[in-house]
Design an enzyme around this catalytic site. Sequence first.
Site, mmCIF file in Angstrom:
data_model
loop_
_atom_site.group_PDB
_atom_site.id
_atom_site.type_symbol
_atom_site.label_atom_id
_atom_site.label_comp_id
_atom_site.label_asym_id
_atom_site.label_seq_id
_atom_site.Cartn_x
_atom_site.Cartn_y
_atom_site.Cartn_z
ATOM 1 N N ASP A 61 -14.439 130.863 103.463
ATOM 2 C CA ASP A 61 -13.507 130.380 104.484
ATOM 3 C C ASP A 61 -12.724 131.525 105.108
ATOM 4 O O ASP A 61 -12.813 132.666 104.662
ATOM 5 C CB ASP A 61 -12.560 129.327 103.883
ATOM 6 C CG ASP A 61 -12.157 129.630 102.450
ATOM 7 O OD1 ASP A 61 -12.156 130.811 102.073
ATOM 8 O OD2 ASP A 61 -11.844 128.681 101.701
ATOM 9 N N ASN A 130 -4.861 120.525 94.573
ATOM 10 C CA ASN A 130 -5.167 119.194 95.123
ATOM 11 C C ASN A 130 -6.667 118.883 95.083
ATOM 12 O O ASN A 130 -7.119 117.925 95.691
ATOM 13 C CB ASN A 130 -4.639 119.073 96.561
ATOM 14 C CG ASN A 130 -5.352 120.004 97.539
ATOM 15 O OD1 ASN A 130 -6.259 120.735 97.145
ATOM 16 N ND2 ASN A 130 -4.946 119.979 98.799
ATOM 17 N N HIS A 132 -9.160 120.799 96.252
ATOM 18 C CA HIS A 132 -10.041 121.334 97.307
ATOM 19 C C HIS A 132 -10.943 122.435 96.760
ATOM 20 O O HIS A 132 -10.565 123.160 95.839
ATOM 21 C CB HIS A 132 -9.240 121.808 98.538
ATOM 22 C CG HIS A 132 -8.458 123.067 98.366
ATOM 23 N ND1 HIS A 132 -7.217 123.257 98.935
ATOM 24 C CD2 HIS A 132 -8.716 124.236 97.725
ATOM 25 C CE1 HIS A 132 -6.774 124.462 98.653
ATOM 26 N NE2 HIS A 132 -7.657 125.085 97.906
ATOM 27 N N GLU A 137 -10.102 119.974 102.223
ATOM 28 C CA GLU A 137 -8.942 119.270 101.699
ATOM 29 C C GLU A 137 -9.308 117.813 101.389
ATOM 30 O O GLU A 137 -10.353 117.323 101.832
ATOM 31 C CB GLU A 137 -7.810 119.318 102.741
ATOM 32 C CG GLU A 137 -7.362 120.729 103.128
ATOM 33 C CD GLU A 137 -6.556 121.451 102.030
ATOM 34 O OE1 GLU A 137 -6.698 121.118 100.836
ATOM 35 O OE2 GLU A 137 -5.789 122.364 102.392
HETATM 36 C C1 F6R Z 1 -10.564 130.546 98.660
HETATM 37 C C2 F6R Z 1 -10.814 129.121 98.556
HETATM 38 C C3 F6R Z 1 -9.888 128.183 97.860
HETATM 39 C C4 F6R Z 1 -9.271 128.754 96.581
HETATM 40 C C5 F6R Z 1 -8.264 127.766 96.024
HETATM 41 C C6 F6R Z 1 -7.613 128.274 94.762
HETATM 42 O O1 F6R Z 1 -11.616 131.178 99.364
HETATM 43 O O2 F6R Z 1 -11.787 128.694 99.067
HETATM 44 O O3 F6R Z 1 -10.574 127.001 97.542
HETATM 45 O O4 F6R Z 1 -10.285 129.008 95.653
HETATM 46 O O5 F6R Z 1 -7.276 127.514 96.978
HETATM 47 O O6 F6R Z 1 -6.813 129.366 95.066
HETATM 48 P P1 F6R Z 1 -6.233 130.305 93.923
HETATM 49 O O7 F6R Z 1 -7.419 130.874 93.230
HETATM 50 O O8 F6R Z 1 -5.451 131.360 94.637
HETATM 51 O O9 F6R Z 1 -5.434 129.427 93.042
#
Ligand code: F6R
Length: 255
Positions: A61, A130, A132, A137
């Site tokens: 992303d 959450n 994702h 989301e």
């Molecule tokens: C990042 C991504 C997100 C993160 C998620 C967890 O490229 O796609 O899904 O993996 O938001 O973030 P952290 O690891 O910072 O808790």
Amino acid sequence: MAGPVEVGAFAAGRIAEVVSAKPEAVLGVATGSSPLETYRALAARRDAGLDLTRVSAFALDEYVGIAHDHPESYHAVVHREVVEPLGLDASRVRVPDGLADDLDAACEDYEAQIAAAGGVDLQLLGIGANGHIGFNEPTSSLSSRTRVKTLAPRTREDNARFFDSPDDVPMHCLTQGLGTILDARRALLVAQGASKAAAVAAIVEGPVSSMWPGSVLQLHRHATLVIDEAAASELRLAEYYRYTVEHRGTVQPGA
Ligand code: F6R
């Protein structure tokens, strides 16, 4: 796994197996805190001789509207945390273009680039509190492809730690879809800490539901979760999972 270091070491081992079997493997790479220990452990394996120079990589992303050289753009993060320490060839590494004039066309182009590379061999994932994965989301279509999404307020709050002010966190992103992620030949999700425990329990033991987007991995033929004790703390069948690991390799053919 006991803690984040063990999670990273185990996940790096899985990635190393894929790259050793196929030096020109296509990896899907995640940003955020969760995969950092995995990249660290992979960099150590590179120092010990693992050749990653022929690997291609696709980021999950990117934020919309921040310059590629902004330190928190995923272009910059992937370069700093993945390309440099792992010694990847930067020309083989792609990140969705959140600055494109035509964002929908950029998303279609990203899908075409993944297809042209032969698809993703192993997709590394983190998970949001959450549920994702990528930036899909809650209520994302389970068959979605790369597209523009609006970040949930909770995700913007969680990611505010990377920015000077919470208001600086972009509102929109481009993300591979859940369908795109499902197409990867392997999925490897890493999660550490108690803040991920509810999401881990929901995606592993709850129903497949767009309310917990990571639950789509229940439909994947080869998905592995590598989690520490804190992230595992809400799993109801944790003892059973440990039991299966203990007894792995003890199958008696023909018995
Ligand atoms: C990042 C991504 C997100 C993160 C998620 C967890 O490229 O796609 O899904 O993996 O938001 O973030 P952290 O690891 O910072 O808790």
